[in-house]
Design a protein around this motif. Structure first.
Motif, PDB file in Angstrom:
ATOM      1  N   ILE A 107       0.900  -1.205  -0.088  1.00  0.00           N
ATOM      2  CA  ILE A 107      -0.063  -0.056  -0.043  1.00  0.00           C
ATOM      3  C   ILE A 107       0.746   1.164  -0.117  1.00  0.00           C
ATOM      4  CG2 ILE A 107      -1.579   1.202   1.382  1.00  0.00           C
ATOM      5  CD1 ILE A 107      -3.325  -1.042   1.036  1.00  0.00           C
ATOM      6  N   LEU A 108       1.880   1.222   0.863  1.00  0.00           N
ATOM      7  CA  LEU A 108       2.721   2.487   0.845  1.00  0.00           C
ATOM      8  C   LEU A 108       3.491   2.674  -0.462  1.00  0.00           C
ATOM      9  CD1 LEU A 108       4.554   4.473   2.840  1.00  0.00           C
ATOM     10  CD2 LEU A 108       6.269   2.630   2.622  1.00  0.00           C
ATOM     11  N   ALA A 109       3.917   1.702  -1.125  1.00  0.00           N
ATOM     12  CA  ALA A 109       4.473   1.762  -2.250  1.00  0.00           C
ATOM     13  C   ALA A 109       3.446   2.276  -3.383  1.00  0.00           C
ATOM     14  CB  ALA A 109       5.002   0.607  -2.907  1.00  0.00           C
ATOM     15  N   ARG A 110       2.227   1.775  -3.431  1.00  0.00           N
ATOM     16  CA  ARG A 110       1.195   2.432  -4.282  1.00  0.00           C
ATOM     17  C   ARG A 110       1.079   3.893  -3.962  1.00  0.00           C
ATOM     18  NH1 ARG A 110      -3.496  -2.226  -4.943  1.00  0.00           N
ATOM     19  NH2 ARG A 110      -2.140  -3.641  -5.399  1.00  0.00           N
ATOM     20  N   MET A 111       0.996   4.304  -2.884  1.00  0.00           N
ATOM     21  CA  MET A 111       0.647   5.831  -2.406  1.00  0.00           C
ATOM     22  C   MET A 111       1.771   6.624  -2.700  1.00  0.00           C
ATOM     23  SD  MET A 111      -1.223   5.460   1.479  1.00  0.00           S
ATOM     24  CE  MET A 111      -2.964   5.288   1.503  1.00  0.00           C
ATOM     25  N   GLN A 112       2.928   6.118  -2.700  1.00  0.00           N
ATOM     26  CA  GLN A 112       3.825   6.781  -3.087  1.00  0.00           C
ATOM     27  C   GLN A 112       4.211   7.127  -4.721  1.00  0.00           C
ATOM     28  OE1 GLN A 112       7.184   5.029  -0.748  1.00  0.00           O
ATOM     29  NE2 GLN A 112       6.898   6.399   0.652  1.00  0.00           N
ATOM     30  N   VAL A 113       3.778   5.880  -5.203  1.00  0.00           N
ATOM     31  CA  VAL A 113       3.827   6.093  -6.860  1.00  0.00           C
ATOM     32  C   VAL A 113       2.891   7.006  -7.065  1.00  0.00           C
ATOM     33  CG1 VAL A 113       3.556   4.602  -9.014  1.00  0.00           C
ATOM     34  CG2 VAL A 113       4.902   3.905  -7.141  1.00  0.00           C
ATOM     35  N   HIS A 114       1.380   6.765  -6.371  1.00  0.00           N
ATOM     36  CA  HIS A 114       0.592   7.794  -6.982  1.00  0.00           C
ATOM     37  C   HIS A 114       0.641   9.042  -6.645  1.00  0.00           C
ATOM     38  CE1 HIS A 114      -3.981   8.111  -8.045  1.00  0.00           C
ATOM     39  NE2 HIS A 114      -3.868   9.026  -7.145  1.00  0.00           N
ATOM     40  N   ALA A 115       1.244   9.455  -5.501  1.00  0.00           N
ATOM     41  CA  ALA A 115       1.579  10.865  -5.438  1.00  0.00           C
ATOM     42  C   ALA A 115       2.746  11.414  -6.230  1.00  0.00           C
ATOM     43  CB  ALA A 115       2.163  11.022  -3.864  1.00  0.00           C
ATOM     44  N   GLN A 116       3.589  10.460  -6.792  1.00  0.00           N
ATOM     45  CA  GLN A 116       4.485  11.121  -7.826  1.00  0.00           C
ATOM     46  C   GLN A 116       3.819  11.561  -9.076  1.00  0.00           C
ATOM     47  OE1 GLN A 116       7.920   8.428  -8.219  1.00  0.00           O
ATOM     48  NE2 GLN A 116       9.109   9.706  -6.581  1.00  0.00           N
ATOM     49  N   GLU A 117       2.971  10.490  -9.515  1.00  0.00           N
ATOM     50  CA  GLU A 117       2.062  10.466 -10.821  1.00  0.00           C
ATOM     51  C   GLU A 117       1.115  11.677 -10.714  1.00  0.00           C
ATOM     52  OE1 GLU A 117       0.719   6.766 -11.647  1.00  0.00           O
ATOM     53  OE2 GLU A 117       2.773   6.150 -12.166  1.00  0.00           O
ATOM     54  N   TYR A 118       0.613  11.986  -9.482  1.00  0.00           N
ATOM     55  CA  TYR A 118      -0.715  12.762  -9.274  1.00  0.00           C
ATOM     56  C   TYR A 118      -0.537  13.663  -8.163  1.00  0.00           C
ATOM     57  CZ  TYR A 118      -2.651   9.382 -12.532  1.00  0.00           C
ATOM     58  OH  TYR A 118      -2.834   8.466 -13.746  1.00  0.00           O
ATOM     59  N   PRO A 119       0.511  14.714  -8.139  1.00  0.00           N
ATOM     60  CA  PRO A 119       0.786  15.359  -6.907  1.00  0.00           C
ATOM     61  C   PRO A 119      -0.424  16.151  -6.328  1.00  0.00           C
ATOM     62  CG  PRO A 119       2.441  15.935  -8.738  1.00  0.00           C
ATOM     63  CD  PRO A 119       1.394  14.821  -9.320  1.00  0.00           C
ATOM     64  N   ALA A 120      -1.268  16.374  -7.152  1.00  0.00           N
ATOM     65  CA  ALA A 120      -2.454  17.163  -6.829  1.00  0.00           C
ATOM     66  C   ALA A 120      -3.722  15.991  -5.778  1.00  0.00           C
ATOM     67  CB  ALA A 120      -3.497  17.645  -7.906  1.00  0.00           C
ATOM     68  N   ASP A 121      -3.299  14.899  -5.919  1.00  0.00           N
ATOM     69  CA  ASP A 121      -3.988  13.959  -5.181  1.00  0.00           C
ATOM     70  C   ASP A 121      -3.441  13.747  -3.854  1.00  0.00           C
ATOM     71  OD1 ASP A 121      -5.599  13.816  -7.250  1.00  0.00           O
ATOM     72  OD2 ASP A 121      -5.168  11.547  -7.705  1.00  0.00           O
ATOM     73  N   ALA A 122      -2.275  14.102  -3.514  1.00  0.00           N
ATOM     74  CA  ALA A 122      -1.440  13.711  -2.436  1.00  0.00           C
ATOM     75  C   ALA A 122      -2.216  14.308  -0.881  1.00  0.00           C
ATOM     76  CB  ALA A 122      -0.058  14.466  -2.274  1.00  0.00           C
ATOM     77  N   THR A 123      -3.059  15.160  -1.009  1.00  0.00           N
ATOM     78  CA  THR A 123      -3.875  15.425   0.257  1.00  0.00           C
ATOM     79  C   THR A 123      -5.175  14.897   0.200  1.00  0.00           C
ATOM     80  OG1 THR A 123      -4.164  17.710  -0.945  1.00  0.00           O
ATOM     81  CG2 THR A 123      -2.689  17.669   0.525  1.00  0.00           C
ATOM     82  N   ASP A 124      -5.746  13.980  -0.466  1.00  0.00           N
ATOM     83  CA  ASP A 124      -7.015  13.407  -0.644  1.00  0.00           C
ATOM     84  C   ASP A 124      -7.386  12.875   0.405  1.00  0.00           C
ATOM     85  OD1 ASP A 124      -7.498  14.412  -2.903  1.00  0.00           O
ATOM     86  OD2 ASP A 124      -7.835  12.985  -4.078  1.00  0.00           O
ATOM     87  N   ARG A 125      -6.336  12.202   1.285  1.00  0.00           N
ATOM     88  CA  ARG A 125      -6.849  11.064   2.265  1.00  0.00           C
ATOM     89  C   ARG A 125      -6.202  11.840   3.501  1.00  0.00           C
ATOM     90  NH1 ARG A 125      -4.296   7.307  -1.156  1.00  0.00           N
ATOM     91  NH2 ARG A 125      -5.634   6.039  -2.260  1.00  0.00           N
ATOM     92  N   PRO A 126      -7.013  12.345   4.377  1.00  0.00           N
ATOM     93  CA  PRO A 126      -6.559  12.904   5.619  1.00  0.00           C
ATOM     94  C   PRO A 126      -5.909  12.138   6.732  1.00  0.00           C
ATOM     95  CG  PRO A 126      -9.038  12.947   5.440  1.00  0.00           C
ATOM     96  CD  PRO A 126      -8.437  12.563   4.180  1.00  0.00           C
TER      97      PRO A 126
END
Ligand SMILES: Nc1ncnc2c1ncn2[C@@H]1O[C@H](COP(=O)(O)OP(=O)(O)OP(=O)(O)O)[C@@H](O)[C@H]1O
Ligand SMILES: O=C(O)C1=C[C@@H](O)[C@@H](O)[C@H](O)C1
Ligand SMILES: [Mg+2]
Length: 174
Positions: A107-126
């Motif tokens: 999960i950690l790896a997926r979240m980090q990859v996702h944050a790199q690809e879509y920086p705007a989504d990085a704050t989506d999950r409080p």
């Protein structure tokens, strides 16, 4: 036809797999986080910061119970949803539940990859900040807290789930 609930940690693949599964089965696809955002007219971080988590969990329970049972829907649930307000009992009583069991490390790896690809989504999950050094610890804690509830699902798929694997396991449940 019975509704199908996908449950599991954030980034376990509920939305990705849910959309594909719905297409295969010719079911509707709904996402409870999206339903709450629409109902509230606010983002999830806004709901958490302005009204608090208790309020969010009440909205989750309400939205869950607003979904028509037997409506041929694939429902991607919020990561914490099954663990509040007897929601897991409700889920089990109204459809087939599938737990996507993905390790906190994956999960950690997926979240980090996702944050790199879509920086705007990085704050989506409080509750989960992809840039936080403690994120793995947070994910492990949540996983441990929730696993006994998640495991009550009718079907558990471990690791990377494919639509075909889910269809095979669904077999007689539908
Ligand atoms: N099987 C998979 N292998 C690798 N990455 C995946 C897989 N499934 C989904 N992902 C990726 O993980 C991220 C999260 O997936 P997805 O949005 O489907 O999860 P989710 O369970 O719906 O999360 P949330 O609870 O935040 O809504 C996305 O970037 C997606 O591309
Ligand atoms: O794991 C959780 O508790 C959450 C997961 C997301 O799907 C959202 O429902 C929200 O960010 C809380
Ligand atoms: Mg999702």
């Amino acid at each position: 036809m019975k509704n199908i609930y996908l449950i599991g940690m954030p980034s376990s693949g509920k939305s990705t797999l849910g959309k594909r599964l719905a297409r295969e089965l010719m079911y509707f696809f709904v996402d409870t986080d999206r339903m709450i955002i629409r109902e509230e007219g606010r983002t999830i971080p806004e709901i958490f910061s302005q009204s608090g988590e208790v309020y969010f969990r009440e909205a989750e329970a309400r939205v869950l119970r607003s979904i028509r049972p037997g409506g041929s829907q694939v429902i991607a649930t919020g990561g914490g949803m099954p663990c509040f307000h007897d929601n897991m009992a409700y889920i089990k009583a109204t459809g087939v539940s599938i737990f996507l069991d993905v390790s906190p490390e994956a999960i950690l790896a997926r979240m980090q990859v996702h944050a790199q690809e879509y920086p705007a989504d990085a704050t989506d999950r409080p509750l989960y900040n992809p840039y936080d050094d403690e994120l793995l610890g947070t994910l492990r804690q949540k996983y441990d807290d929730r696993i006994d509830i998640y495991r009550q699902a009718d079907i558990t798929i471990t690791g990377d789930a494919t639509v075909q694997a889910v269809l095979d396991r669904l077999g007689d449940w539908l």
